[in-house]
Design a protein around this motif. Structure first.
Motif, PDB file in Angstrom:
ATOM      1  N   ASN A  26       0.795  -1.220   0.000  1.00 15.79           N
ATOM      2  CA  ASN A  26       0.000   0.000   0.000  1.00 15.79           C
ATOM      3  C   ASN A  26       0.828   1.271   0.000  1.00 15.79           C
ATOM      4  OD1 ASN A  26       0.730  -0.439   2.875  1.00 15.79           O
ATOM      5  ND2 ASN A  26      -0.495   1.409   3.196  1.00 15.79           N
ATOM      6  N   SER A  27       2.137   1.171   0.315  1.00 16.22           N
ATOM      7  CA  SER A  27       2.909   2.403   0.490  1.00 16.22           C
ATOM      8  C   SER A  27       4.393   2.134   0.296  1.00 16.22           C
ATOM      9  CB  SER A  27       2.657   2.971   1.892  1.00 16.22           C
ATOM     10  OG  SER A  27       3.310   4.214   2.078  1.00 16.22           O
ATOM     11  N   ASP A  28       5.153   3.224   0.218  1.00 14.71           N
ATOM     12  CA  ASP A  28       6.608   3.101   0.094  1.00 14.71           C
ATOM     13  C   ASP A  28       7.198   2.573   1.387  1.00 14.71           C
ATOM     14  OD1 ASP A  28       7.665   5.770   1.652  1.00 14.71           O
ATOM     15  OD2 ASP A  28       5.802   6.167   0.577  1.00 14.71           O
ATOM     16  N   LEU A  29       8.354   1.915   1.267  1.00 17.78           N
ATOM     17  CA  LEU A  29       8.923   1.150   2.366  1.00 17.78           C
ATOM     18  C   LEU A  29      10.074   1.870   3.061  1.00 17.78           C
ATOM     19  CD1 LEU A  29       9.128  -2.375   0.659  1.00 17.78           C
ATOM     20  CD2 LEU A  29       7.220  -1.367   1.911  1.00 17.78           C
ATOM     21  N   GLY A  30      10.271   1.520   4.343  1.00 22.20           N
ATOM     22  CA  GLY A  30      11.488   1.857   5.054  1.00 22.20           C
ATOM     23  C   GLY A  30      11.500   3.137   5.851  1.00 22.20           C
ATOM     24  N   ARG A  31      10.425   3.914   5.822  1.00 25.04           N
ATOM     25  CA  ARG A  31      10.480   5.226   6.486  1.00 25.04           C
ATOM     26  C   ARG A  31      10.616   5.125   7.996  1.00 25.04           C
ATOM     27  NH1 ARG A  31       5.503   8.259   5.124  1.00 25.04           N
ATOM     28  NH2 ARG A  31       4.862   6.599   3.706  1.00 25.04           N
ATOM     29  N   HIS A  32       9.880   4.189   8.619  1.00 23.22           N
ATOM     30  CA  HIS A  32       9.955   4.112  10.081  1.00 23.22           C
ATOM     31  C   HIS A  32      11.361   3.737  10.538  1.00 23.22           C
ATOM     32  CE1 HIS A  32       8.907   3.386  14.242  1.00 23.22           C
ATOM     33  NE2 HIS A  32       9.469   2.186  14.148  1.00 23.22           N
ATOM     34  N   GLY A  33      11.900   2.685   9.963  1.00 26.72           N
ATOM     35  CA  GLY A  33      13.230   2.245  10.382  1.00 26.72           C
ATOM     36  C   GLY A  33      14.293   3.299  10.181  1.00 26.72           C
ATOM     37  N   MET A  34      14.220   4.022   9.081  1.00 27.94           N
ATOM     38  CA  MET A  34      15.237   5.037   8.815  1.00 27.94           C
ATOM     39  C   MET A  34      15.031   6.279   9.680  1.00 27.94           C
ATOM     40  SD  MET A  34      17.011   3.233   7.069  1.00 27.94           S
ATOM     41  CE  MET A  34      18.313   4.439   7.208  1.00 27.94           C
ATOM     42  N   ALA A  35      13.778   6.579  10.052  1.00 30.36           N
ATOM     43  CA  ALA A  35      13.541   7.682  10.993  1.00 30.36           C
ATOM     44  C   ALA A  35      14.178   7.371  12.337  1.00 30.36           C
ATOM     45  CB  ALA A  35      12.039   7.918  11.158  1.00 30.36           C
ATOM     46  N   ILE A  36      14.066   6.118  12.784  1.00 31.64           N
ATOM     47  CA  ILE A  36      14.675   5.697  14.042  1.00 31.64           C
ATOM     48  C   ILE A  36      16.198   5.773  13.945  1.00 31.64           C
ATOM     49  CG2 ILE A  36      15.010   3.761  15.620  1.00 31.64           C
ATOM     50  CD1 ILE A  36      12.255   4.976  15.849  1.00 31.64           C
ATOM     51  N   MET A  37      16.754   5.230  12.875  1.00 33.26           N
ATOM     52  CA  MET A  37      18.212   5.208  12.716  1.00 33.26           C
ATOM     53  C   MET A  37      18.779   6.619  12.631  1.00 33.26           C
ATOM     54  SD  MET A  37      19.358   2.153  12.845  1.00 33.26           S
ATOM     55  CE  MET A  37      20.987   2.371  12.122  1.00 33.26           C
ATOM     56  N   GLN A  38      18.098   7.488  11.910  1.00 28.83           N
ATOM     57  CA  GLN A  38      18.557   8.863  11.768  1.00 28.83           C
ATOM     58  C   GLN A  38      18.617   9.556  13.120  1.00 28.83           C
ATOM     59  OE1 GLN A  38      17.212  11.591   8.412  1.00 28.83           O
ATOM     60  NE2 GLN A  38      16.056  12.477  10.088  1.00 28.83           N
ATOM     61  N   GLN A  39      17.572   9.356  13.941  1.00 29.06           N
ATOM     62  CA  GLN A  39      17.511   9.981  15.254  1.00 29.06           C
ATOM     63  C   GLN A  39      18.523   9.354  16.212  1.00 29.06           C
ATOM     64  OE1 GLN A  39      15.574  12.521  15.742  1.00 29.06           O
ATOM     65  NE2 GLN A  39      15.246  12.774  17.940  1.00 29.06           N
ATOM     66  N   ARG A  40      18.598   8.028  16.204  1.00 31.50           N
ATOM     67  CA  ARG A  40      19.455   7.315  17.152  1.00 31.50           C
ATOM     68  C   ARG A  40      20.925   7.609  16.915  1.00 31.50           C
ATOM     69  NH1 ARG A  40      18.794   1.106  16.664  1.00 31.50           N
ATOM     70  NH2 ARG A  40      16.729   1.621  17.479  1.00 31.50           N
ATOM     71  N   GLU A  41      21.318   7.649  15.651  1.00 35.79           N
ATOM     72  CA  GLU A  41      22.733   7.812  15.318  1.00 35.79           C
ATOM     73  C   GLU A  41      23.127   9.267  15.096  1.00 35.79           C
ATOM     74  OE1 GLU A  41      24.560   5.269  15.638  1.00 35.79           O
ATOM     75  OE2 GLU A  41      22.915   3.837  15.840  1.00 35.79           O
ATOM     76  N   GLY A  42      22.144  10.189  15.191  1.00 37.98           N
ATOM     77  CA  GLY A  42      22.449  11.599  14.985  1.00 37.98           C
ATOM     78  C   GLY A  42      22.898  11.910  13.572  1.00 37.98           C
ATOM     79  N   LEU A  43      22.327  11.207  12.602  1.00 39.44           N
ATOM     80  CA  LEU A  43      22.740  11.373  11.207  1.00 39.44           C
ATOM     81  C   LEU A  43      22.045  12.583  10.599  1.00 39.44           C
ATOM     82  CD1 LEU A  43      22.497   7.645  10.120  1.00 39.44           C
ATOM     83  CD2 LEU A  43      24.539   8.887  10.840  1.00 39.44           C
ATOM     84  N   GLN A  44      22.744  13.251   9.725  1.00 39.58           N
ATOM     85  CA  GLN A  44      22.210  14.426   9.065  1.00 39.58           C
ATOM     86  C   GLN A  44      22.038  14.138   7.575  1.00 39.58           C
ATOM     87  OE1 GLN A  44      21.234  17.224  10.662  1.00 39.58           O
ATOM     88  NE2 GLN A  44      21.797  16.217  12.589  1.00 39.58           N
ATOM     89  N   PHE A  45      20.794  13.969   7.162  1.00 42.92           N
ATOM     90  CA  PHE A  45      20.483  13.815   5.748  1.00 42.92           C
ATOM     91  C   PHE A  45      19.807  15.093   5.267  1.00 42.92           C
ATOM     92  CE2 PHE A  45      20.054   9.349   7.338  1.00 42.92           C
ATOM     93  CZ  PHE A  45      21.219   8.878   6.752  1.00 42.92           C
ATOM     94  N   GLU A  46      19.646  15.198   3.966  1.00 43.78           N
ATOM     95  CA  GLU A  46      18.941  16.354   3.431  1.00 43.78           C
ATOM     96  C   GLU A  46      17.456  16.174   3.721  1.00 43.78           C
ATOM     97  OE1 GLU A  46      18.218  18.641  -0.847  1.00 43.78           O
ATOM     98  OE2 GLU A  46      19.796  17.141  -0.641  1.00 43.78           O
ATOM     99  N   GLY A  47      16.951  16.946   4.667  1.00 44.64           N
ATOM    100  CA  GLY A  47      15.572  16.780   5.117  1.00 44.64           C
ATOM    101  C   GLY A  47      15.481  15.716   6.191  1.00 44.64           C
ATOM    102  N   THR A  48      14.349  15.671   6.871  1.00 49.87           N
ATOM    103  CA  THR A  48      14.112  14.708   7.943  1.00 49.87           C
ATOM    104  C   THR A  48      13.182  13.621   7.452  1.00 49.87           C
ATOM    105  OG1 THR A  48      14.396  16.401   9.647  1.00 49.87           O
ATOM    106  CG2 THR A  48      13.202  14.404  10.269  1.00 49.87           C
TER     107      THR A  48
END
Length: 274
Positions: free
Chosen positions: A129-151
């Motif tokens: 029904n939808s694109d994949l991976g957003r939840h896991g990458m939101a967690i990883m981005q926050q946990r590891e303090g990663l800076q991507f273009e946009g949140t």
């Protein structure tokens, strides 16, 4: 864990652990509610009641606990679900991870379909029904303090209304499964393991947002194995595939829905990725 207790009711129980407990797009509170409601939705049940238990680590800020509880209440009320019982225990500092939540959900089955892996047939279309991976990458981005273009924000959401809408349109689902921890690949492997059938997935048709794909590449992760909290995979008869896909895409939670593969009699209990 899911069990059908009668022809008209369903029950599920689950435990939720996440670090950090607050992340872009949600927190452990609405994650726990959405996850439990979605388990019920995957068998076409309309959720009615929830119970919940908290294990709290000594030192957890009361403000954080109150924020989690409020979001649980809001998430439940959005689907007309009542939280009818609960429990709280506290463990010593260092013996927990701020807060663990266990929930049990009870729902009513209001349709005549049997929705289960055993109902999957050769030729069934496989839809997401939808694109994949957003939840896991939101967690990883926050946990590891990663800076991507946009949140990247978690896709955590209830699928109850969406699934009930599809059922009201008499889409004959053979099987549905929400794509939580382990992502699409783990869910499909779990479903196919005991079937005398196989599955063929077309990688180019699997929807993954460019920012999620880029983040996965940087971290060496496969988006097919990354967690989701607002995605599900559905198996429908070939002749109903286009109608089901069109109905999905006309709904706000299905605008990026795709057909990603087909059930085949070849290579039983195995999945191939093309």
């Amino acid at each position: 864990v899911y069990a059908q207790t009668s022809e008209k009711s369903a029950v599920t129980t689950d435990a939720f652990v996440v670090n950090p407990i607050f992340f872009p797009g949600g927190n452990i509170g609405n994650l726990a509610v959405h996850g439990t409601l979605n388990d019920l939705a995957m068998v076409g049940a309309r959720p009615k009641y929830l119970t919940t238990a908290f294990i709290l680590e000594e030192g957890l800020a009361m403000e954080d606990l109150w924020r989690v509880v409020q979001t649980m209440q809001q998430a439940a009320e959005a689907d007309g679900v009542r939280i009818i019982a609960g429990d709280t225990k506290v463990v010593d500092r260092g013996k927990g991870d701020q807060i663990f939540i266990t929930t049990t959900g009870v729902g009513e089955i209001i349709h005549d379909q049997t929705i289960a892996p055993s109902c999957i047939h050769e030729g069934d279309a496989i839809l997401v029904n939808s694109d994949l991976g957003r939840h896991g990458m939101a967690i990883m981005q926050q946990r590891e303090g990663l800076q991507f273009e946009g949140t990247i924000e978690s896709d955590t959401a209830s699928l109850v209304g969406f699934v009930q809408h599809l059922l009201s349109e008499e889409i004959p689902f053979h099987c549905m499964r929400d794509l939580t921890r382990g992502g699409l690949a783990s869910a499909l492997n779990e479903i196919v393991a005991d079937l005398p059938l196989g599955m063929e997935i077309h990688q180019a048709d699997v929807p993954v947002r460019p920012d999620v794909a880029a983040a996965c590449e940087i971290l060496g992760l496969d988006p097919l194995y990354v967690a989701n909290e607002g995605c599900f995979v559905a198996f429908v008869p070939q002749k109903e595939a286009q109608r089901a896909l069109s109905l999905m895409q006309s709904h706000p939670q299905g605008q990026t829905a795709r057909r990603i593969g087909t059930v085949t009699k070849d290579h039983p209990a195995m999945i191939t990725l093309k």
